[in-house]
Motif scaffolding. Sequence first.
Motif, PDB file in Angstrom:
ATOM      1  N   VAL A 112      40.657  54.806   8.573  1.00 29.19           N
ATOM      2  CA  VAL A 112      41.822  54.156   7.992  1.00 29.19           C
ATOM      3  C   VAL A 112      41.684  52.655   8.160  1.00 29.19           C
ATOM      4  O   VAL A 112      41.391  52.160   9.245  1.00 29.19           O
ATOM      5  CB  VAL A 112      43.123  54.651   8.674  1.00 29.19           C
ATOM      6  CG1 VAL A 112      44.319  53.941   8.102  1.00 29.19           C
ATOM      7  CG2 VAL A 112      43.255  56.151   8.514  1.00 29.19           C
ATOM      8  N   GLY A 113      41.894  51.928   7.077  1.00 31.33           N
ATOM      9  CA  GLY A 113      41.833  50.474   7.117  1.00 31.33           C
ATOM     10  C   GLY A 113      43.198  49.897   6.811  1.00 31.33           C
ATOM     11  O   GLY A 113      44.209  50.595   6.837  1.00 31.33           O
ATOM     12  N   THR A 114      43.223  48.619   6.534  1.00 27.67           N
ATOM     13  CA  THR A 114      44.457  47.927   6.206  1.00 27.67           C
ATOM     14  C   THR A 114      44.279  47.202   4.887  1.00 27.67           C
ATOM     15  O   THR A 114      43.294  46.483   4.698  1.00 27.67           O
ATOM     16  CB  THR A 114      44.806  46.904   7.315  1.00 27.67           C
ATOM     17  OG1 THR A 114      44.937  47.605   8.546  1.00 27.67           O
ATOM     18  CG2 THR A 114      46.086  46.184   7.000  1.00 27.67           C
ATOM     19  N   LEU A 115      45.220  47.402   3.990  1.00 29.33           N
ATOM     20  CA  LEU A 115      45.208  46.697   2.714  1.00 29.33           C
ATOM     21  C   LEU A 115      45.863  45.338   2.926  1.00 29.33           C
ATOM     22  O   LEU A 115      46.987  45.268   3.431  1.00 29.33           O
ATOM     23  CB  LEU A 115      45.988  47.502   1.665  1.00 29.33           C
ATOM     24  CG  LEU A 115      46.048  46.901   0.268  1.00 29.33           C
ATOM     25  CD1 LEU A 115      44.660  46.897  -0.367  1.00 29.33           C
ATOM     26  CD2 LEU A 115      47.020  47.674  -0.593  1.00 29.33           C
ATOM     27  N   THR A 116      45.169  44.269   2.566  1.00 28.42           N
ATOM     28  CA  THR A 116      45.679  42.918   2.791  1.00 28.42           C
ATOM     29  C   THR A 116      46.017  42.236   1.466  1.00 28.42           C
ATOM     30  O   THR A 116      45.676  42.739   0.383  1.00 28.42           O
ATOM     31  CB  THR A 116      44.634  42.059   3.516  1.00 28.42           C
ATOM     32  OG1 THR A 116      43.498  41.890   2.658  1.00 28.42           O
ATOM     33  CG2 THR A 116      44.200  42.703   4.832  1.00 28.42           C
ATOM     34  N   ARG A 117      46.653  41.069   1.569  1.00 33.09           N
ATOM     35  CA  ARG A 117      46.946  40.262   0.381  1.00 33.09           C
ATOM     36  C   ARG A 117      45.656  39.933  -0.358  1.00 33.09           C
ATOM     37  O   ARG A 117      45.613  39.979  -1.587  1.00 33.09           O
ATOM     38  CB  ARG A 117      47.608  38.943   0.786  1.00 33.09           C
ATOM     39  CG  ARG A 117      48.966  39.074   1.350  1.00 33.09           C
ATOM     40  CD  ARG A 117      49.441  37.742   1.862  1.00 33.09           C
ATOM     41  NE  ARG A 117      50.744  37.896   2.470  1.00 33.09           N
ATOM     42  CZ  ARG A 117      51.638  36.959   2.556  1.00 33.09           C
ATOM     43  NH1 ARG A 117      51.379  35.759   2.114  1.00 33.09           N
ATOM     44  NH2 ARG A 117      52.810  37.182   3.105  1.00 33.09           N
ATOM     45  N   ALA A 118      44.623  39.594   0.404  1.00 31.92           N
ATOM     46  CA  ALA A 118      43.334  39.256  -0.206  1.00 31.92           C
ATOM     47  C   ALA A 118      42.759  40.449  -0.968  1.00 31.92           C
ATOM     48  O   ALA A 118      42.183  40.277  -2.051  1.00 31.92           O
ATOM     49  CB  ALA A 118      42.359  38.772   0.866  1.00 31.92           C
TER      50      ALA A 118
ATOM     51  N   ALA B  24      44.642  40.705  -4.215  1.00 37.05           N
ATOM     52  CA  ALA B  24      44.214  39.623  -5.114  1.00 37.05           C
ATOM     53  C   ALA B  24      42.828  39.915  -5.688  1.00 37.05           C
ATOM     54  O   ALA B  24      42.586  39.687  -6.888  1.00 37.05           O
ATOM     55  CB  ALA B  24      44.226  38.292  -4.373  1.00 37.05           C
ATOM     56  N   ASP B  25      41.920  40.426  -4.867  1.00 35.54           N
ATOM     57  CA  ASP B  25      40.573  40.771  -5.350  1.00 35.54           C
ATOM     58  C   ASP B  25      40.646  41.858  -6.413  1.00 35.54           C
ATOM     59  O   ASP B  25      39.908  41.819  -7.408  1.00 35.54           O
ATOM     60  CB  ASP B  25      39.682  41.235  -4.195  1.00 35.54           C
ATOM     61  CG  ASP B  25      39.186  40.091  -3.334  1.00 35.54           C
ATOM     62  OD1 ASP B  25      39.284  38.920  -3.776  1.00 35.54           O
ATOM     63  OD2 ASP B  25      38.705  40.367  -2.211  1.00 35.54           O
ATOM     64  N   ARG B  26      41.529  42.826  -6.205  1.00 37.32           N
ATOM     65  CA  ARG B  26      41.676  43.919  -7.173  1.00 37.32           C
ATOM     66  C   ARG B  26      42.210  43.389  -8.509  1.00 37.32           C
ATOM     67  O   ARG B  26      41.746  43.788  -9.573  1.00 37.32           O
ATOM     68  CB  ARG B  26      42.618  44.964  -6.585  1.00 37.32           C
ATOM     69  CG  ARG B  26      42.612  46.275  -7.271  1.00 37.32           C
ATOM     70  CD  ARG B  26      41.323  47.055  -6.934  1.00 37.32           C
ATOM     71  NE  ARG B  26      41.375  48.335  -7.558  1.00 37.32           N
ATOM     72  CZ  ARG B  26      41.671  49.461  -6.917  1.00 37.32           C
ATOM     73  NH1 ARG B  26      41.877  49.455  -5.634  1.00 37.32           N
ATOM     74  NH2 ARG B  26      41.720  50.593  -7.570  1.00 37.32           N
TER      75      ARG B  26
ATOM     76  N   ALA C 190      41.832  32.321  -7.714  1.00 38.87           N
ATOM     77  CA  ALA C 190      42.976  31.483  -7.322  1.00 38.87           C
ATOM     78  C   ALA C 190      44.254  31.963  -8.013  1.00 38.87           C
ATOM     79  O   ALA C 190      45.314  32.050  -7.383  1.00 38.87           O
ATOM     80  CB  ALA C 190      42.704  30.023  -7.663  1.00 38.87           C
ATOM     81  N   ASP C 191      44.167  32.280  -9.305  1.00 36.17           N
ATOM     82  CA  ASP C 191      45.344  32.766 -10.031  1.00 36.17           C
ATOM     83  C   ASP C 191      45.797  34.126  -9.500  1.00 36.17           C
ATOM     84  O   ASP C 191      46.993  34.392  -9.398  1.00 36.17           O
ATOM     85  CB  ASP C 191      45.064  32.866 -11.529  1.00 36.17           C
ATOM     86  CG  ASP C 191      44.985  31.507 -12.204  1.00 36.17           C
ATOM     87  OD1 ASP C 191      45.434  30.509 -11.596  1.00 36.17           O
ATOM     88  OD2 ASP C 191      44.474  31.442 -13.342  1.00 36.17           O
ATOM     89  N   SER C 192      44.839  34.974  -9.163  1.00 35.84           N
ATOM     90  CA  SER C 192      45.166  36.293  -8.617  1.00 35.84           C
ATOM     91  C   SER C 192      45.881  36.164  -7.272  1.00 35.84           C
ATOM     92  O   SER C 192      46.898  36.813  -7.033  1.00 35.84           O
ATOM     93  CB  SER C 192      43.899  37.135  -8.433  1.00 35.84           C
ATOM     94  OG  SER C 192      43.271  37.354  -9.676  1.00 35.84           O
ATOM     95  N   ALA C 193      45.357  35.303  -6.403  1.00 39.69           N
ATOM     96  CA  ALA C 193      45.984  35.079  -5.098  1.00 39.69           C
ATOM     97  C   ALA C 193      47.370  34.466  -5.285  1.00 39.69           C
ATOM     98  O   ALA C 193      48.327  34.849  -4.596  1.00 39.69           O
ATOM     99  CB  ALA C 193      45.106  34.172  -4.235  1.00 39.69           C
ATOM    100  N   GLY C 194      47.499  33.533  -6.225  1.00 38.11           N
ATOM    101  CA  GLY C 194      48.795  32.918  -6.499  1.00 38.11           C
ATOM    102  C   GLY C 194      49.809  33.928  -6.999  1.00 38.11           C
ATOM    103  O   GLY C 194      50.990  33.873  -6.624  1.00 38.11           O
ATOM    104  N   MET C 195      49.365  34.861  -7.825  1.00 39.22           N
ATOM    105  CA  MET C 195      50.270  35.892  -8.345  1.00 39.22           C
ATOM    106  C   MET C 195      50.786  36.778  -7.209  1.00 39.22           C
ATOM    107  O   MET C 195      51.978  37.069  -7.141  1.00 39.22           O
ATOM    108  CB  MET C 195      49.561  36.752  -9.396  1.00 39.22           C
ATOM    109  CG  MET C 195      50.435  37.860  -9.942  1.00 39.22           C
ATOM    110  SD  MET C 195      49.580  38.868 -11.158  1.00 39.22           S
ATOM    111  CE  MET C 195      49.518  37.734 -12.519  1.00 39.22           C
ATOM    112  N   VAL C 196      49.884  37.184  -6.319  1.00 37.83           N
ATOM    113  CA  VAL C 196      50.288  38.015  -5.171  1.00 37.83           C
ATOM    114  C   VAL C 196      51.309  37.251  -4.328  1.00 37.83           C
ATOM    115  O   VAL C 196      52.352  37.800  -3.952  1.00 37.83           O
ATOM    116  CB  VAL C 196      49.061  38.420  -4.321  1.00 37.83           C
ATOM    117  CG1 VAL C 196      49.485  39.075  -3.017  1.00 37.83           C
ATOM    118  CG2 VAL C 196      48.154  39.346  -5.107  1.00 37.83           C
TER     119      VAL C 196
END
Length: 99
Positions: free
Chosen positions: A4-10, A13-15, A25-31
């Motif tokens: 089991v892992g942890t789903l992060t903001r990063a 954004a990568d997805r 940058a736009d993906s991270a900004g949207m999150v």
Amino acid sequence: MAEVGTLTRADIADRIHSEVGLSRADSAGMVERVLAHMCEALAKGENVKISGFGTFVLRDKGERVGRNPKTGVEVPIAPRRVLTFRASTMLRDRIARAG
């Protein structure tokens, strides 16, 4: 069973970057904007419902008497607002099928 892992903001954004094609940058900004909007709504006392996922619900808990587990001494617990999450039926079903 898989580790089991942890789903992060990063990770989110990568997805978005890989599936939607926005820049990193736009993906991270949207999150960040979505999470900020959710936080603002919750801070104003609003519940947040994401259809097919679940609902973040604010509850006011009244004052109550608790007990120190080590000493057994009764201690008053102040009233407070707590955040709970109720998974949607769709999410619960999906988790049950995956397990």
